[in-house]
Design a protein around this motif. Structure first.
Motif, mmCIF file in Angstrom:
data_model
loop_
_atom_site.group_PDB
_atom_site.id
_atom_site.type_symbol
_atom_site.label_atom_id
_atom_site.label_comp_id
_atom_site.label_asym_id
_atom_site.label_seq_id
_atom_site.Cartn_x
_atom_site.Cartn_y
_atom_site.Cartn_z
ATOM 1 N N LEU A 30 2.977 9.737 -0.703
ATOM 2 C CA LEU A 30 3.365 8.904 -1.520
ATOM 3 C C LEU A 30 3.135 9.196 -2.886
ATOM 4 O O LEU A 30 4.124 8.848 -3.890
ATOM 5 C CB LEU A 30 2.164 7.900 -1.487
ATOM 6 C CG LEU A 30 1.599 7.085 -0.074
ATOM 7 C CD1 LEU A 30 0.737 6.330 -0.113
ATOM 8 C CD2 LEU A 30 3.385 6.464 0.326
ATOM 9 N N SER A 48 0.400 -1.658 -5.847
ATOM 10 C CA SER A 48 1.435 -0.332 -6.324
ATOM 11 C C SER A 48 1.319 -0.432 -8.075
ATOM 12 O O SER A 48 1.791 -1.748 -8.432
ATOM 13 C CB SER A 48 2.928 -0.261 -5.939
ATOM 14 O OG SER A 48 3.031 1.087 -7.138
ATOM 15 N N LEU A 55 0.154 -1.543 -0.062
ATOM 16 C CA LEU A 55 -0.080 -0.795 0.369
ATOM 17 C C LEU A 55 -1.103 -1.028 1.750
ATOM 18 O O LEU A 55 -1.962 -1.604 1.274
ATOM 19 C CB LEU A 55 -0.553 1.417 0.095
ATOM 20 C CG LEU A 55 0.356 1.455 -0.895
ATOM 21 C CD1 LEU A 55 0.294 3.024 -1.581
ATOM 22 C CD2 LEU A 55 1.628 2.015 -0.158
#
Ligand SMILES: Nc1ncnc2c1ncn2[C@@H]1O[C@H](COP(=O)(O)OP(=O)(O)OP(=O)(O)O)[C@@H](O)[C@H]1O
Ligand SMILES: O=P(O)(O)OC[C@H]1O[C@H](OP(=O)(O)OP(=O)(O)O)[C@H](O)[C@@H]1O
Length: 304
Positions: A30, A48, A55
């Motif tokens: 990530l 995010s 997520l």
């Protein structure tokens, strides 16, 4: 602070193993893909900071069914876990990720007279992979024409599978093997392989939000770039033209090497991608051929 459901509206939901063997590596993927987030108080859902993504941190074993049912759009889990949860027809494996590599193997005590999976058929097998082990031994039971009461008895345990034989609960086990340390420490050895596995990026076959397709493609490309950057290094060296053909044989590149003339007559500089794990041998070979000023650079990221 609790999360409102509206915050997730329109966002791509991306499932990440919340703990275990795959967790840390997923976090570094990530970061490499520049998907930034803050996870306050170990919340299992977080948004995010720089993409319309949320997520979702879940047990690796639950991720195939979340993705398969379309409850999340994208996820990372083991190939073994997808098959074990029978979700292979409901998810698309977008990308193999090159970590979480291990084998699901049939193991028995080293001292046992059982030498093959066929010898073990009809006896007691303990595993956390009851679906995969069940399919594997069903096929053998059928091949050996075992009657119903003679068939292999598969019993599920959630962990510490390797202890089952020494506790007298099993004649053999089916469990994951990476280095083999766990297996050897328990006095076991492998007699057959059920499956080779690694971590994979999966997406749902149920596209709930078509507008997210391009974001899925973007994430896939970025993650694929991070993986390639870890796998390759750039090798640069100088060589005289008469030795160039031999050097190119050693470093053909992914497509072709970049060759630039040097100010010194008959000399060229070569720049080429090579597999990281082969780079030391390649440097040895280039030195033997007569290359000089051989440099190797790590890649931070790439698109290849
Ligand atoms: N030793 C290993 N080496 C490499 N990959 C592994 C290894 N063990 C497990 N994996 C991979 O990671 C996946 C998740 O395994 P892991 O043991 O981390 O499970 P988990 O969901 O965290 O369960 P738990 O921690 O409760 O046992 C496995 O299905 C497999 O794909
Ligand atoms: O061959 P090795 O390198 O020893 O790895 C294999 C071990 O790794 C996994 O367990 P893990 O350590 O993740 O713990 P678990 O038993 O709690 O799942 C797997 O279930 C094996 O026990």
């Amino acid at each position: 602070m609790a999360m409102n459901a509206e915050i997730l509206d329109g966002r791509l939901l991306f499932a990440i193993p919340k703990k275990g063997r795959l967790h840390e590596k997923c976090l570094s993927l990530l970061a490499g893909a520049d998907i930034q987030f803050r996870r306050p108080n170990r919340l299992d859902v977080c948004v995010s900071l720089n993409h319309p993504i949320a997520l979702v941190f879940l047990p690796a074993s639950d991720i195939p069914s979340f993705v398969g049912k379309g409850n999340v759009d994208l996820g990372i889990t083991g190939h073994d876990v997808i098959l074990e949860s029978k979700m292979q027809d409901l998810v698309v494996e977008q990308l193999r990720l090159g970590f979480g590599k291990c084998s699901l193997q049939v193991q028995v005590p080293e001292s046992s007279s059982i030498k093959t999976a066929e010898d073990l058929a009809g006896k007691r097998v303990v595993t956390s992979f009851e679906v995969l082990a069940g399919q594997y031994f069903n096929e053998i039971d059928d091949r050996l024409n075992l009657k119903e009461e003679q068939k292999t008895k598969i019993e599920y345990v959630g962990g510490s599978v390797e202890a089952a034989c020494s506790l007298g609960l099993a004649d053999g086990i089916v469990d994951l093997v990476e280095s083999g340390d766990t297996m050897r420490a328990a006095g076991l050895h492998a007699i057959a392989t059920v499956l080779e596995t690694e971590a994979v990026l999966i997406r749902s076959t149920i596209i709930k939000h078509p507008h997210l397709t391009s974001l899925i493609d973007l994430i896939t490309r970025r993650i694929s770039g991070v993986i390639a950057a870890e796998k390759y290094v750039v090798c640069q060296y100088n060589i005289s033209r008469d030795k160039l053909a031999a050097a190119i044989k050693v470093t053909p590149g992914r497509r072709a090497p970049t060759i630039s003339p040097l100010e010194e007559e008959n000399w060229v500089g070569v720049s080429v991608m090579v597999e990281k794990k082969k780079s030391a041998t390649i440097m040895d070979d280039l030195t033997d051929i007569g290359a000089s000023d051989i440099l190797v650079f790590n890649l931070d990221n790439c698109r290849v």
